[in-house]
Design a protein around this motif. Structure first.
Motif, PDB file in Angstrom:
ATOM      1  N   ASP A 120       9.473  12.571  -7.166  1.00 32.16           N
ATOM      2  CA  ASP A 120      10.154  12.127  -6.610  1.00 32.16           C
ATOM      3  C   ASP A 120      10.367  10.235  -6.172  1.00 32.16           C
ATOM      4  O   ASP A 120      11.047   9.607  -6.572  1.00 32.16           O
ATOM      5  N   PHE A 121       9.500  10.338  -4.916  1.00 31.67           N
ATOM      6  CA  PHE A 121       9.723   9.618  -4.614  1.00 31.67           C
ATOM      7  C   PHE A 121       8.483   8.332  -4.986  1.00 31.67           C
ATOM      8  O   PHE A 121       7.506   8.492  -4.867  1.00 31.67           O
ATOM      9  N   ASP A 122       9.202   7.045  -5.681  1.00 31.27           N
ATOM     10  CA  ASP A 122       7.787   6.866  -6.274  1.00 31.27           C
ATOM     11  C   ASP A 122       8.517   5.123  -6.191  1.00 31.27           C
ATOM     12  O   ASP A 122       9.361   4.521  -7.151  1.00 31.27           O
ATOM     13  N   LEU A 123       7.863   4.241  -5.564  1.00 31.97           N
ATOM     14  CA  LEU A 123       7.920   2.711  -5.496  1.00 31.97           C
ATOM     15  C   LEU A 123       6.658   2.151  -6.563  1.00 31.97           C
ATOM     16  O   LEU A 123       7.164   0.818  -6.112  1.00 31.97           O
ATOM     17  N   GLY A 124       6.242   2.715  -8.150  1.00 28.97           N
ATOM     18  CA  GLY A 124       5.476   2.058  -8.244  1.00 28.97           C
ATOM     19  C   GLY A 124       5.743   0.799  -9.050  1.00 28.97           C
ATOM     20  O   GLY A 124       5.277  -0.663  -8.920  1.00 28.97           O
ATOM     21  N   GLY A 125       7.104   0.543  -9.160  1.00 24.39           N
ATOM     22  CA  GLY A 125       7.414  -1.198  -9.072  1.00 24.39           C
ATOM     23  C   GLY A 125       8.010  -1.859  -8.415  1.00 24.39           C
ATOM     24  O   GLY A 125       8.017  -3.808  -9.012  1.00 24.39           O
TER      25      GLY A 125
ATOM     26  N   LYS B 130       6.804   1.976 -12.105  1.00 25.61           N
ATOM     27  CA  LYS B 130       6.705   0.634 -12.788  1.00 25.61           C
ATOM     28  C   LYS B 130       7.806   1.132 -14.679  1.00 25.61           C
ATOM     29  O   LYS B 130       7.584  -0.337 -14.855  1.00 25.61           O
ATOM     30  N   ARG B 131       7.476   1.980 -14.860  1.00 26.81           N
ATOM     31  CA  ARG B 131       8.482   1.754 -16.141  1.00 26.81           C
ATOM     32  C   ARG B 131       9.840   3.001 -16.033  1.00 26.81           C
ATOM     33  O   ARG B 131       9.324   3.938 -15.702  1.00 26.81           O
ATOM     34  N   GLY B 132      10.481   2.454 -16.620  1.00 30.26           N
ATOM     35  CA  GLY B 132      11.710   3.421 -16.433  1.00 30.26           C
ATOM     36  C   GLY B 132      12.781   2.317 -15.172  1.00 30.26           C
ATOM     37  O   GLY B 132      12.380   1.792 -14.316  1.00 30.26           O
TER      38      GLY B 132
ATOM     39  N   GLN C 234       0.951  -0.924  -0.061  1.00 27.46           N
ATOM     40  CA  GLN C 234       0.285  -0.574  -0.541  1.00 27.46           C
ATOM     41  C   GLN C 234       1.294   0.993  -0.150  1.00 27.46           C
ATOM     42  O   GLN C 234       0.891   2.286  -0.526  1.00 27.46           O
ATOM     43  N   HIS C 235       1.947   1.456   0.911  1.00 21.96           N
ATOM     44  CA  HIS C 235       2.889   2.381   0.874  1.00 21.96           C
ATOM     45  C   HIS C 235       3.317   1.868  -0.109  1.00 21.96           C
ATOM     46  O   HIS C 235       3.673   3.684  -1.017  1.00 21.96           O
ATOM     47  N   ALA C 236       3.863   1.789  -1.539  1.00 24.25           N
ATOM     48  CA  ALA C 236       4.668   1.330  -2.675  1.00 24.25           C
ATOM     49  C   ALA C 236       3.482   2.448  -3.751  1.00 24.25           C
ATOM     50  O   ALA C 236       3.349   3.123  -4.536  1.00 24.25           O
ATOM     51  N   SER C 237       2.148   1.611  -3.079  1.00 24.86           N
ATOM     52  CA  SER C 237       1.045   2.158  -4.717  1.00 24.86           C
ATOM     53  C   SER C 237       0.437   3.433  -3.964  1.00 24.86           C
ATOM     54  O   SER C 237       0.607   4.291  -5.516  1.00 24.86           O
ATOM     55  N   LEU C 238       0.596   3.747  -3.230  1.00 22.05           N
ATOM     56  CA  LEU C 238       0.195   5.251  -2.772  1.00 22.05           C
ATOM     57  C   LEU C 238       1.074   6.184  -3.397  1.00 22.05           C
ATOM     58  O   LEU C 238       1.022   7.261  -3.424  1.00 22.05           O
ATOM     59  N   SER C 239       3.171   5.919  -3.355  1.00 22.24           N
ATOM     60  CA  SER C 239       3.774   6.953  -3.894  1.00 22.24           C
ATOM     61  C   SER C 239       4.152   6.526  -5.490  1.00 22.24           C
ATOM     62  O   SER C 239       4.318   8.058  -5.771  1.00 22.24           O
ATOM     63  N   ALA C 240       3.039   5.857  -5.726  1.00 23.34           N
ATOM     64  CA  ALA C 240       3.290   5.717  -7.010  1.00 23.34           C
ATOM     65  C   ALA C 240       2.015   6.395  -7.923  1.00 23.34           C
ATOM     66  O   ALA C 240       1.401   6.604  -9.251  1.00 23.34           O
ATOM     67  N   PHE C 241       0.695   6.279  -6.993  1.00 18.50           N
ATOM     68  CA  PHE C 241      -0.843   7.164  -7.248  1.00 18.50           C
ATOM     69  C   PHE C 241      -0.393   8.374  -7.885  1.00 18.50           C
ATOM     70  O   PHE C 241       0.118   9.675  -6.983  1.00 18.50           O
TER      71      PHE C 241
END
Length: 887
Positions: free
Chosen positions: A522-527, A548-550, A508-515
């Protein structure tokens, strides 16, 4: 090639500083474990410092909080959490949700932090959530945000390997981040990297520097403003970075010229010579690959944010950012200070590096489906505890930290806590100063310690690593996130706190960073947002951002793209340094605080290790020889250090490393480990106006000798409470505990005390009451259970020989005699190398036998061959020992 790891060995992460070293822990099946560095972890590549190496010695359940308590009475979890939820509900109904506060810690795992922040800011509806990281690196956060538009550390540890110049300012890296310092020293050996150390105190790091700049306390902005002027005047600016990707350069340069119009002004404000300033400026200007690493000496200041921005200005102006071997680098102090920032654990953040712009509040509200989400900042740590004192905060939940020791003006905080309607402490140990404090209703919740809990931490280079469980939970201890989620459900928010695993919290933490991110934050844990439980369990250390991409980007900003609204970095026009320390005839000295090599925070973990306790066994104050003479002090005497806010009694360490007019006192000792040594009670803590981080480096103070009739030590298998009028400090020793003390009691009174303490045991005694000397060894059958030595203060007994004898448990007749005579041939002197337990006498013997270099000493006795943090001390021994042997 992957190194072979035994099946029972667990890969985890060290719980100490922000380096984030990988650890291999192998349980021994009896509640302990052997510990080694993980050669595959990119932060340390198998190295561990003295503290990490001794982790296996800190796993005992001694003094652990194992069961919930309410007002000192053991309760079930059901009852204790019912009390917490009921108390929070009552306070919110009677005084509003903003009468509730949470004070968190960089010792928490990211998952614990996330649930705490979500519960408080999204569902209870209180903005007052802050963390002990406010005392550590919040000024660095503020400086990053002003410059970059985000709290982004631009570089990575590999930059330390590739730099040609490393500038360390306000950082005793050799002691506080030893593994990183070894990388720096390795770079010097491999590529000729120069080390510049900037610090008011010549620390062990300064002793290893190619250039040491002992500037006046608080004058960092003057030094770096002068550097910016020098770079401009010598045409060393990067035209592209000083124009297109940035804004505000002209105003920042104009302010720098106003602060230091010429080199003479820099010298006047900093106290450095023109030659020292010129050497630093020329070295910085002509070296392309420069890393400027800064830490607590910069951050823990009433002008910490400006100090950070003055450093960043120089890197932006030269374009030395985001490329290999260059950039400003904030070295965090705690294992998960960065993780707390990621989830919004600071009062001026929301979550996932978002703040309080209306669109950010709305985004988090929709993601959490949070009915009571806050819309603005809460109170930062200093203001938060002041609000408790005023009665504005009625309920406080403290997790994993010890503010009654670490906060400035800590005596006021201790008194304020008594006013709370509800005081909740999630803690590992039962006897921390904070756990022993009480409010009107006090709830203690047993938390999991390192080795028992499971989750993630983020180190100084944005690298997320797993802390994995390898020990069973003792007693009724539970993960912090589980207790928080339970309270959330009891408050009626079951849909939001139905987490079934630590992995579910992380997802959930990672999903919020990518939302709704799309590269705008800067902070993106979508992957990592879709990790299965098994993938989470096996996840290797990884740096963010990881969309998620990159791919992963170990460095940021080389492309000139930043996270401000227009994509341009900001130069900051900093304020002139406030050098007036308010010293006076009454308080003519400036008190600086910090850490020692082998202890951590308030010693609740490191205090269990006899190796770590051997290097600095008592709280001390470093005093310059001129000031020692001025105040009538000698090395080893006891002195009272007093400020407007409190006082302490410490052993004097006369040292030319501190400047005249300055004092240095370590932060680690508490009321649980010493009689009068809480540095937080002395610090004035004036907050930085931007970050709210309190000043812990410059408090006006005075000094006076304290006369005690006698000094001594008591070694015992179990801790012994000292009489209330003694000066004392407790330390772990092999086989038990040691108490170093000073007292006004006479030798006859000491003899009576020992007979009373150890009734039913056999006492072997030596007494010379006419000369004020007494020694005693206590036996239970043939087993040695305690020994004591007492002598006049000027002839205080040395306990090194006795410690070696005490470790024997059942001494033979010669050793029994030695305990009473005070002489033994087995002493090794004070420990110098904690990693290998090598004492002063052993090192001096190796030098006398022909080991005439640090490397030769290491080959002879292993000292200095692990983390290397003792190398400065070994190097200082070499000329002394060689001179003695020549004589």
């Amino acid at each position: 090639m992957t190194a072979h790891v035994p099946e029972q060995t667990v890969r985890t992460t060290c719980p100490y500083c922000g380096v984030g070293c990988g650890v291999l822990a192998t349980p021994d099946g009896q509640g302990g474990a052997t510990v080694a560095g993980d050669p595959e972890h990119p932060a340390n590549l198998g190295r561990l410092c003295s503290k990490g190496s001794a982790l296996g010695e800190t796993l005992s359940l001694e003094n652990r909080l194992l069961h919930p308590q309410v007002d000192g009475v053991r309760q079930s979890w059901e009852s204790a959490l019912g009390t917490v939820a009921g108390g929070l509900r009552k306070v919110a109904e009677q005084h509003g949700p903003d009468a509730i506060a949470f004070y968190l810690s960089g010792q928490l795992l990211t998952e614990d932090y996330y649930v705490a922040n979500k519960l408080a800011k999204g569902f209870i509806g209180t903005p007052h959530v802050d963390t002990n990281s406010r005392l550590c690196m919040s000024s660095a956060v503020a400086a990053h945000r002003r410059a970059f538009g985000s709290d982004t550390v631009p570089g990575c540890y590999e930059d330390l390997d590739e730099a040609d110049l490393i500038v360390l300012t306000g950082s005793n890296t050799a002691w506080c981040h030893p593994i990183l310092f070894r990388r720096m020293v390795d770079a010097r050996a491999k590529r000729g990297t120069k080390l510049v150390v900037i610090d008011p105190r010549r620390t062990q790091t300064g002793e290893e520097a190619d250039l040491f700049l002992g500037l006046k306390p608080g004058s960092d902005t003057a030094l770096f403003s002068g550097l910016l002027v020098h770079l401009a005047d010598t045409n060393m600016l990067a035209a592209r970075f000083a124009a297109d990707p940035t804004a505000g350069f002209e105003a920042a340069l104009a302010r720098a010229r106003l602060i230091v119009p010429d080199r003479a002004a820099v010298a006047r404000l900093t106290g450095l010579t023109d030659a020292e300033i010129g050497a630093f400026y020329d070295l910085f200007a002509r070296t392309e690959r420069v890393v400027t690493a800064f830490s607590m000496g910069v951050n823990q200041s009433a002008q910490g944010t400006d100090k950070g921005n003055a450093i960043i200005n120089c890197h932006l102006a030269t374009g030395r950012i985001g490329r290999p071997g260059m950039g400003p680098f904030s070295l965090t102090g705690q294992p998960n200070a960065m993780g707390g920032r990621e989830v919004g654990g600071l009062a001026n953040m929301l979550a996932a590096h978002m703040h309080f712009a209306p669109e950010e509040v709305d985004r988090v509200r929709r993601f959490w489906n949070a009915p009571n989400i806050i819309t603005g900042e809460g109170m930062k740590a200093v203001a938060l505890f002041e609000a408790i004192q005023r009665g504005k905060i009625k309920a406080l939940w403290v997790m994993g930290t010890n503010p009654i020791v670490s906060m400035p003006r800590a005596d006021l905080i201790k008194a304020a806590i008594a006013k709370l309607d509800l005081y909740v402490v999630s803690e590992v140990v039962a006897d921390s100063d904070t756990a022993r404090a009480t409010g009107r209703r006090t709830v203690l919740l047993p938390a999991l310690a390192w080795g028992e809990k499971d989750g993630t931490v983020t180190n100084s280079e944005r690298r997320i690593s797993r802390q994995r469980r390898f020990l069973k939970a003792p007693g009724e201890a539970r993960p912090d996130w589980v207790a928080l989620a339970d309270v959330g459900r009891r408050l009626g928010h079951g849909h939001a706190f139905g987490f079934t695993s630590t992995a579910a919290v992380f997802r959930q933490h990672a999903s919020l960073s990518a939302f709704e991110n799309n590269g705008t934050r800067d902070f993106d844990l979508g992957g990592l947002a879709d990790l299965s439980d098994a993938a989470y369990e096996a996840n290797a250390p990884v740096q963010w951002p990881l969309p998620k991409r990159g791919g992963i980007r170990p460095r940021l900003f080389a492309d000139g793209r930043f996270y401000t609204f227009d994509g341009r970095a900001r130069f900051v026009a900093v304020q002139a340094p406030a050098l007036a320390q308010a010293v006076s005839a009454e308080r003519p000295l400036v008190l600086n605080t910090g850490r020692v090599r082998d202890h951590w925070h308030t010693m609740t973990r490191t205090g269990k290790s006899q190796r770590l306790s051997a290097h600095r066994a008592v709280p001390f104050v470093e005093v310059h020889p001129d000031d020692a003479a001025r105040f009538g002090l000698t090395d080893g005497a006891i002195a009272a250090v007093s400020t407007e806010h409190g006082s302490a009694e410490l052993e004097v360490m006369v040292s030319a490393g501190v400047a005249p007019g300055s004092l240095f006192m370590p932060m680690h000792w508490s009321d649980a480990t010493a009689s009068k040594a809480r540095v937080g009670a002395l610090a004035r803590g004036v907050p930085d106006p931007v970050s709210g981080q309190p000043e812990l480096k410059a408090t006006p103070a005075t000094l006076a000798p304290v006369a005690y009739r006698a000094r001594g030590y008591l070694l015992s298998r179990e801790p012994v409470a000292s009489p209330p009028d003694w000066w004392w400090a407790r330390a772990a020793v092999a086989g038990g505990w040691g108490l170093l003390f000073a007292t006004q009691d006479g030798s006859r009174e000491i003899a009576m005390l020992m007979r009373g303490l150890f009734q039913g045991c056999e006492l072997a005694e030596y007494a010379d009451h006419a000369r004020g000397r007494y020694r005693c060894a206590v036996y239970d059958g043939s087993r040695l259970v305690a020994c004591l030595a007492y002598a006049p203060g000027e002839a205080r007994p040395d306990w090194e020989a006795a410690k070696a004898l005490f470790a024997l448990d059942v001494p033979e007749t010669p050793e029994r005699r030695a305990l009473l005579s005070g002489r033994a041939a087995t002493a090794m002197g004070p420990v110098v190398c904690a990693c290998h337990g090598v004492g002063l006498d052993v090192i001096n013997a190796a030098i006398a036998a022909g080991a005439h270099s640090v490397e030769a000493v290491g080959a002879a006795c292993k000292a200095g061959t692990n983390c290397g943090s003792c190398i400065p001390e070994i190097r200082k021994l070499l000329p002394d020992a060689l001179a003695r042997s020549a004589a």
